[in-house]
Enzyme design. Structure first.
Site, PDB file in Angstrom:
ATOM      1  NE  ARG A 132      -3.667  -2.355   0.191  1.00  0.00           N
ATOM      2  CZ  ARG A 132      -3.186  -3.545  -0.687  1.00  0.00           C
ATOM      3  NH1 ARG A 132      -1.963  -3.497  -1.464  1.00  0.00           N
ATOM      4  NH2 ARG A 132      -3.892  -4.638  -0.571  1.00  0.00           N
ATOM      5  CB  SER A 159      -8.730  -1.148   4.373  1.00  0.00           C
ATOM      6  OG  SER A 159      -9.512  -2.279   3.709  1.00  0.00           O
ATOM      7  CD  GLU A 173      -5.219   0.179   2.714  1.00  0.00           C
ATOM      8  OE1 GLU A 173      -4.993  -0.963   3.453  1.00  0.00           O
ATOM      9  OE2 GLU A 173      -5.671  -0.156   1.778  1.00  0.00           O
TER      10      GLU A 173
HETATM   11  C1  LIG Z   1     -15.310   0.604  -1.026  1.00  0.00           C
HETATM   12  C2  LIG Z   1     -13.916   0.574  -1.100  1.00  0.00           C
HETATM   13  C3  LIG Z   1     -13.061  -0.686  -1.247  1.00  0.00           C
HETATM   14  C4  LIG Z   1     -11.925  -0.582  -1.264  1.00  0.00           C
HETATM   15  N1  LIG Z   1     -10.930  -1.723  -1.640  1.00  0.00           N
HETATM   16  C5  LIG Z   1      -9.664  -1.559  -1.822  1.00  0.00           C
HETATM   17  C6  LIG Z   1      -9.053  -2.714  -2.090  1.00  0.00           C
HETATM   18  O1  LIG Z   1      -9.444  -3.750  -2.067  1.00  0.00           O
HETATM   19  N2  LIG Z   1      -7.796  -2.602  -2.262  1.00  0.00           N
HETATM   20  C7  LIG Z   1      -6.980  -1.380  -2.057  1.00  0.00           C
HETATM   21  O2  LIG Z   1      -5.861  -1.338  -2.151  1.00  0.00           O
HETATM   22  N3  LIG Z   1      -7.743  -0.169  -1.728  1.00  0.00           N
HETATM   23  C8  LIG Z   1      -9.017  -0.218  -1.778  1.00  0.00           C
HETATM   24  N4  LIG Z   1      -9.856   0.741  -1.461  1.00  0.00           N
HETATM   25  C9  LIG Z   1      -8.791   1.981  -1.369  1.00  0.00           C
HETATM   26  C10 LIG Z   1      -8.812   2.693  -2.797  1.00  0.00           C
HETATM   27  O3  LIG Z   1      -9.765   2.569  -3.522  1.00  0.00           O
HETATM   28  C11 LIG Z   1      -7.511   2.698  -3.248  1.00  0.00           C
HETATM   29  O4  LIG Z   1      -6.466   3.019  -2.386  1.00  0.00           O
HETATM   30  C12 LIG Z   1      -7.199   3.393  -4.547  1.00  0.00           C
HETATM   31  O5  LIG Z   1      -6.007   3.018  -5.079  1.00  0.00           O
HETATM   32  C13 LIG Z   1      -7.186   5.046  -4.359  1.00  0.00           C
HETATM   33  O6  LIG Z   1      -7.292   5.555  -5.719  1.00  0.00           O
HETATM   34  P1  LIG Z   1      -7.860   6.888  -5.892  1.00  0.00           P
HETATM   35  O7  LIG Z   1      -7.962   7.202  -7.232  1.00  0.00           O
HETATM   36  O8  LIG Z   1      -9.322   7.154  -5.105  1.00  0.00           O
HETATM   37  O9  LIG Z   1      -6.687   7.712  -4.916  1.00  0.00           O
HETATM   38  P2  LIG Z   1      -7.182   9.094  -3.981  1.00  0.00           P
HETATM   39  O10 LIG Z   1      -8.004   8.628  -2.615  1.00  0.00           O
HETATM   40  O11 LIG Z   1      -7.703  10.040  -5.001  1.00  0.00           O
HETATM   41  O12 LIG Z   1      -5.692   9.285  -3.559  1.00  0.00           O
HETATM   42  C14 LIG Z   1      -5.127   8.428  -2.583  1.00  0.00           C
HETATM   43  C15 LIG Z   1      -3.637   9.116  -2.295  1.00  0.00           C
HETATM   44  O13 LIG Z   1      -2.924   8.788  -3.549  1.00  0.00           O
HETATM   45  C16 LIG Z   1      -2.489  10.178  -4.062  1.00  0.00           C
HETATM   46  N5  LIG Z   1      -2.798  10.179  -5.682  1.00  0.00           N
HETATM   47  C17 LIG Z   1      -3.785   9.951  -6.396  1.00  0.00           C
HETATM   48  N6  LIG Z   1      -3.552  10.200  -7.564  1.00  0.00           N
HETATM   49  C18 LIG Z   1      -2.260  10.531  -7.867  1.00  0.00           C
HETATM   50  C19 LIG Z   1      -1.613  10.503  -8.869  1.00  0.00           C
HETATM   51  N7  LIG Z   1      -2.157  10.549  -9.927  1.00  0.00           N
HETATM   52  N8  LIG Z   1      -0.237  10.953  -8.878  1.00  0.00           N
HETATM   53  C20 LIG Z   1       0.508  10.862  -7.468  1.00  0.00           C
HETATM   54  N9  LIG Z   1      -0.288  10.564  -6.214  1.00  0.00           N
HETATM   55  C21 LIG Z   1      -1.848  10.273  -6.600  1.00  0.00           C
HETATM   56  C22 LIG Z   1      -3.213  11.115  -3.376  1.00  0.00           C
HETATM   57  O14 LIG Z   1      -2.618  12.467  -3.365  1.00  0.00           O
HETATM   58  C23 LIG Z   1      -3.336  10.408  -2.264  1.00  0.00           C
HETATM   59  O15 LIG Z   1      -2.404  10.646  -1.372  1.00  0.00           O
HETATM   60  C24 LIG Z   1     -11.202   0.709  -1.146  1.00  0.00           C
HETATM   61  C25 LIG Z   1     -11.969   2.063  -0.985  1.00  0.00           C
HETATM   62  C26 LIG Z   1     -13.309   1.922  -0.884  1.00  0.00           C
HETATM   63  C27 LIG Z   1     -14.244   3.016  -0.846  1.00  0.00           C
END
Ligand SMILES: Cc1cc2nc3c(=O)[nH]c(=O)nc-3n(C[C@H](O)[C@H](O)[C@H](O)COP(=O)(O)OP(=O)(O)OC[C@H]3O[C@@H](n4cnc5c(N)ncnc54)[C@H](O)[C@@H]3O)c2cc1C
Length: 296
Positions: A169, A218, A288
């Protein structure tokens, strides 16, 4: 011409943008600036024009982000318009704003396996690489070859998987840089088999997670050899409510928003869970979810 006027020609720029509208937990105050570039080229021009004292926050789906109630004094970069997905033989390359579920579907349609778990992660690819997202024993780093990043001055760099140093992560990218795309090396498989795997994963998710309420997935990383949900349940906090936020009754490593939660309510539950688990088990639960205040 002031920099704000220049940026308006390069994308959509807004002021005092409520972050509750851009995070899946639906909490968080306003970002001073919110910029959605038309494409990668206009992002590069905009970064070169934006005063260097303005902090940047790259944003995907906001599905792993906790923004404080007082907001973010800087500029959020929304990568939603950078969303192309291309396949060349076994290599899939997608821009950072592509939904991971769409990437998984595109790979399946091409008979390529290795990204099935992405069908169940509700974020965008940039966030998926930044977080090294994973599920069901798979993670982005398994098949990732490289990522393209844009530095604070608008210049670009390619980082190999080993330079990204992808661990559980977490990935390492230069400070204040933005992932704009990533490539994966996948393997050929039967399309229907891939679709069946994705369907089973989605089904398992729907049975075990509180998907009907706003949440951020999570909240804590699983400590080595254990599960955060088990520990939180063992200290009696499953279902614990503070203000409008609650430790889910369905899955104790989720916090849900009953509709009127503040970021402070979520933070209070995070701290309570950490303190209670530490007192009983001497285990430090590490978030996380990216807590914006900790990133600054
Ligand atoms: C219902 C649910 C289920 C989930 N299940 C999982 C799972 O099974 N496994 C898992 O790993 N995660 C899970 N997640 C968490 C999340 O979806 C992941 O961590 C996902 O990768 C985050 O993507 P995002 O685009 O929403 O990132 P954001 O929430 O928009 O950003 C997260 C972080 O990444 C940074 N970031 C975003 N985009 C960029 C970029 N282009 N360049 C540099 N930094 C960036 C942001 O600044 C922030 O620090 C879940 C979330 C939810 C709501």
């Amino acid at each position: 011409m002031p920099w704000q006027k220049s940026l308006q020609a390069l994308g959509e720029l807004s002021h005092s943008e409520p972050m509750a509208n851009h995070t899946t937990l639906a909490v968080g105050g306003a970002a001073t600036w919110y910029f959605k570039p038309h494409n990668k080229e206009t992002l590069s021009q905009a970064l070169a024009l934006t005063p260097k004292n303005i902090k940047l926050l790259p944003l995907g789906r906001g599905s792993n982000l906790l923004v404080p109630d007082h907001g973010f004094d800087g500029m959020v970069i929304d990568l939603g318009m950078l969303n192309t997905i291309q396949i060349n033989a076994h290599r899939l390359t997608a821009q950072a704003g592509s939904r991971m579920s769409k990437i998984a579907q595109t790979a399946a349609n091409a008979g390529l396996r290795g990204l099935e778990f992405m069908a169940t992660v509700p974020g965008d690819l940039g966030g998926g690489i930044a977080m090294n997202a994973g599920a069901f024993g798979m993670q982005a780093s398994d098949t990732c070859l490289q990522a393209e990043v844009m530095l604070r001055d608008g210049s670009e760099q390619i980082l190999s998987k080993s330079q990204l140093n992808m661990v559980y992560r977490h990935s390492q990218i230069p400070k204040q840089s933005i992932i704009t795309a990533a490539s994966f090396e996948l393997q050929t498989a039967d399309q229907q088999d891939i679709r069946d795997v994705m369907r089973d994963m989605r089904h398992k998710r729907s049975q075990t997670q509180p998907l009907a309420m706003p949440n951020c997935g999570s909240v804590f990383k699983n400590p080595e050899g254990d599960y955060a949900a088990r520990l939180i349940e063992a200290v009696g906090l499953k279902g614990k409510r503070m203000g409008g936020a609650q430790i889910s009754e369905i899955h104790a490593n989720f916090i849900v928003n009953h509709g009127n939660a503040h970021s402070d309510d979520v933070t209070a539950l995070i701290q309570l869970a950490q303190q209670s688990v530490f007192e009983k088990f001497a285990i430090k639960l590490e978030p996380e979810v990216r807590i914006l205040e900790d990133l600054q």
